[in-house]
Every structure is written in structure tokens, then in C-alpha cells.
Design a protein around this motif. Structure first.
Motif, PDB file in Angstrom:
ATOM      1  N   HIS A 174       0.869  -1.122   0.020  1.00 15.24           N
ATOM      2  CA  HIS A 174      -0.073  -0.011   0.220  1.00 15.24           C
ATOM      3  C   HIS A 174       0.783   1.252  -0.005  1.00 15.24           C
ATOM      4  CE1 HIS A 174      -3.549  -2.639   1.023  1.00 15.24           C
ATOM      5  NE2 HIS A 174      -2.412  -3.155   1.806  1.00 15.24           N
ATOM      6  N   ASP A 175       0.368   2.287  -0.207  1.00 19.53           N
ATOM      7  CA  ASP A 175       1.139   3.679   0.153  1.00 19.53           C
ATOM      8  C   ASP A 175       1.062   4.006   1.631  1.00 19.53           C
ATOM      9  OD1 ASP A 175      -1.508   5.121   0.558  1.00 19.53           O
ATOM     10  OD2 ASP A 175      -1.585   5.854  -1.242  1.00 19.53           O
ATOM     11  N   LEU A 176       1.551   4.938   1.961  1.00 13.28           N
ATOM     12  CA  LEU A 176       1.716   5.294   3.539  1.00 13.28           C
ATOM     13  C   LEU A 176       0.257   5.542   4.097  1.00 13.28           C
ATOM     14  CD1 LEU A 176       3.412   5.452   5.947  1.00 13.28           C
ATOM     15  CD2 LEU A 176       3.982   7.950   5.315  1.00 13.28           C
ATOM     16  N   SER A 177      -0.408   6.557   3.218  1.00 10.39           N
ATOM     17  CA  SER A 177      -1.595   6.626   3.938  1.00 10.39           C
ATOM     18  C   SER A 177      -2.784   5.540   4.100  1.00 10.39           C
ATOM     19  CB  SER A 177      -2.596   7.900   2.697  1.00 10.39           C
ATOM     20  OG  SER A 177      -3.792   8.011   3.238  1.00 10.39           O
ATOM     21  N   GLU A 178      -2.513   4.713   3.075  1.00 12.44           N
ATOM     22  CA  GLU A 178      -3.395   3.418   2.885  1.00 12.44           C
ATOM     23  C   GLU A 178      -3.080   2.535   4.184  1.00 12.44           C
ATOM     24  OE1 GLU A 178      -4.428   3.137  -2.057  1.00 12.44           O
ATOM     25  OE2 GLU A 178      -2.631   2.190  -0.964  1.00 12.44           O
ATOM     26  N   LEU A 179      -1.776   2.528   4.392  1.00 11.98           N
ATOM     27  CA  LEU A 179      -1.064   1.529   5.441  1.00 11.98           C
ATOM     28  C   LEU A 179      -1.796   2.124   6.728  1.00 11.98           C
ATOM     29  CD1 LEU A 179       0.691  -0.408   6.586  1.00 11.98           C
ATOM     30  CD2 LEU A 179       2.515   0.801   6.445  1.00 11.98           C
ATOM     31  N   VAL A 180      -1.672   3.264   6.976  1.00 11.81           N
ATOM     32  CA  VAL A 180      -2.166   4.060   8.148  1.00 11.81           C
ATOM     33  C   VAL A 180      -3.606   3.804   8.325  1.00 11.81           C
ATOM     34  CG1 VAL A 180      -2.397   6.020   9.437  1.00 11.81           C
ATOM     35  CG2 VAL A 180      -0.349   5.835   8.481  1.00 11.81           C
ATOM     36  N   ASP A 181      -4.440   4.036   7.289  1.00 14.14           N
ATOM     37  CA  ASP A 181      -5.802   3.667   7.205  1.00 14.14           C
ATOM     38  C   ASP A 181      -6.053   2.030   7.863  1.00 14.14           C
ATOM     39  OD1 ASP A 181      -6.255   6.196   6.739  1.00 14.14           O
ATOM     40  OD2 ASP A 181      -6.862   5.681   4.422  1.00 14.14           O
TER      41      ASP A 181
END
Length: 258
Positions: A174-181
Motif C-alpha cells: 500500500h502507500d503510506l496513507s493506506e497503510l495508516v488507514d
């Protein structure tokens, strides 16, 4: 020439990942502050390798105890030696076992550096979600999870993917934002978000192969030289032509939601 002695393995690495001394110290300060009033803190290190970060965390927190689990006996042996040398053998245990469906009790601090794949048999990218739910179960209320997880810094180009490991896919991370989500969806709040910088990556990748490269320069005709040379050349190309500047590693300090 002693044909029975093969190349050294990872002797130039302190941490088995792109982690600087400065960043490691900062992460440890935040984790020890969190459990400052707890006595004694328990630490569980998933896919621990030789557990250098765990050992430093235990050193920084008097009375804390830790368990590291991994499947690589060579790394575990290195961890046990380091624990003995630093007077931590009575407080730290290195155990050869799988983390899939682990029955380990929840800990105050759970570490998982680049080892989310060790928590389930689910294939990427779904393995990240499965790992996060497993980590939520393994951390005590009020504790912390420190997750080191790969992500795409930008979408990889076709030529970059073809230079990476076999079967590399743009959907693998994932990208970082998706990972945090995903972490939030699994029942965490992200207390701290950071990622390895280019210098940390270059240091890690160079140290990953440095001892073997120097061995090859001295033993070009060793019986193991060709296969060793092929292996390190292949890895270097994966790094320099494939994922350098494309794949990142996030360090997420996660707080379980009550």
C-alpha cells in the motif's frame, strides 16, 4: 585457502533493517515513556532476528522482560550471545517458533519490524491487514505496537518491478496513507508516523552485503564464490534498479483503542 569456510553473514549490520542509531534511540525513548509507570514491562518481538532493538529496549527499561520469536536459528543464536554479553540473558528469551496463530500472551510492547508476513499465511497485500489484527490481539490495553512495514513511496514503474524480486507486483504494498488507514481499521490510533530516509536505506543495503563483497574480493576462486557472487549481484540489482527510492519502510507507533 580453507574451502570449508564460507562467506560471513550480516556481520556489518546492527539492525536487520534501514534503522539508524538516532531513530532507534528516539523510538526507544517514546516506548519507555509510555510504560514508565508500568512494572515490569513485557516485550514481544515478532520475527526478531537477533533482536538488537529489543535488547536495547530491555536495557532502557529496568525490570522489563522480553521474548523474541523467529525461525532463523543462526539469528537467534546471535541474539542469545548478545544478551549474555550484555547481562540480559535472565530477562530475554529467544525462541525458534512460528508466529502464525501464535498463542503468546499479550505484551505491553509488541515489536514487528519487517515481519508482518510472519504472522499469517495470507498473501500480499492482504497479509498486512491480517498482521494488524493479530498485533491488536497481542498487545495489552494501554500498550504499544511498533510496526515496521513496507509501503510504496510512489507507484513502481514496469521496468522497476521487473528488476525486483520474482513476481513483484504494484499491488503488493500500500502507500503510506493506506497503510495508516489499515491500522486504524484494525483498532489502533497512530501515535507516531515516520519512515526510513534514503541514508538509512543506503546504509542498510550496503551493510547487508559489505562483508560478503570483501570476502569475494579476497576469495575469487573459492568453491562457493560463483554462487555467492551471483546472489549478491542479483540482490544489488534488485535494490539499485528496482526498489531504491520506490519502496519505503514505515515505522508506526500504534496505540490500541479501548
Amino acid at each position: 585457502m580453507d574451502d570449508t569456510i564460507g562467506p560471513p553473514r550480516l556481520t556489518r549490520l546492527t539492525f536487520h533493517g534501514p534503522l539508524s542509531e538516532e531513530r532507534a534511540a528516539g523510538l526507544i525513548r517514546r516506548l519507555t515513556d509510555v510504560v514508565g509507570s508500568a512494572a515490569p514491562a513485557t516485550v514481544l518481538d515478532i520475527g526478531c532476528g537477533w533482536g538488537e532493538f529489543m535488547l536495547r529496549l530491555i536495557e532502557a527499561k529496568p525490570g522489563a522482560t522480553g521474548v523474541g520469536i523467529d525461525l532463523n536459528e543462526d539469528d537467534l543464536a546471535r541474539g542469545r550471545v548478545n544478551a549474555e554479553t550484555r547481562g540480559l540473558a535472565e530477562r530475554v528469551e529467544f525462541v525458534r517458533e512460528s508466529a502464525v496463530d501464535t498463542t503468546r500472551d499479550p505484551a505491553d510492547i509488541v515489536l514487528c519490524f519487517g515481519a508482518s508476513h510472519a504472522l499469517s499465511d495470507v498473501r500480499p497485500p492482504e497479509h498486512t491487514t491480517a498482521a494488524l489484527h493479530a498485533l491488536r490481539r497481542l498487545v495489552k490495553p494501554g500498550g504499544r505496537v511498533l510496526l515496521g512495514e513496507a509501503f510504496w513511496q510512489r507507484p513502481p514503474a514496469p521496468n522497476e518491478l521487473s528488476a525486483m524480486w520474482p513476481g513483484a507486483s504494484a499491488s503488493e504494498f500500500h502507500d503510506l496513507s493506506e497503510l495508516v488507514d489499515l491500522a486504524i481499521d484494525a483498532g489502533f490510533r497512530p501515535a507516531w508516523i515516520e519512515s526510513a530516509n534514503p541514508d538509512e536505506w543506503d546504509h542498510f543495503e550496503s551493510a547487508y552485503q559489505s562483508d560478503v563483497e570483501e570476502w569475494l574480493a579476497v576469495h575469487p576462486d573459492h568453491p562457493l564464490a560463483k554462487e555467492t557472487r551471483d546472489r549478491v549481484d542479483r540482490h544489488r540489482k534488485m535494490w539499485l534498479r528496482g526498489y531504491r527510492g520506490v519502496m519505503g519502510l514505515a515505522y508506526l507507533t500504534l496505540v490500541p483503542v479501548k
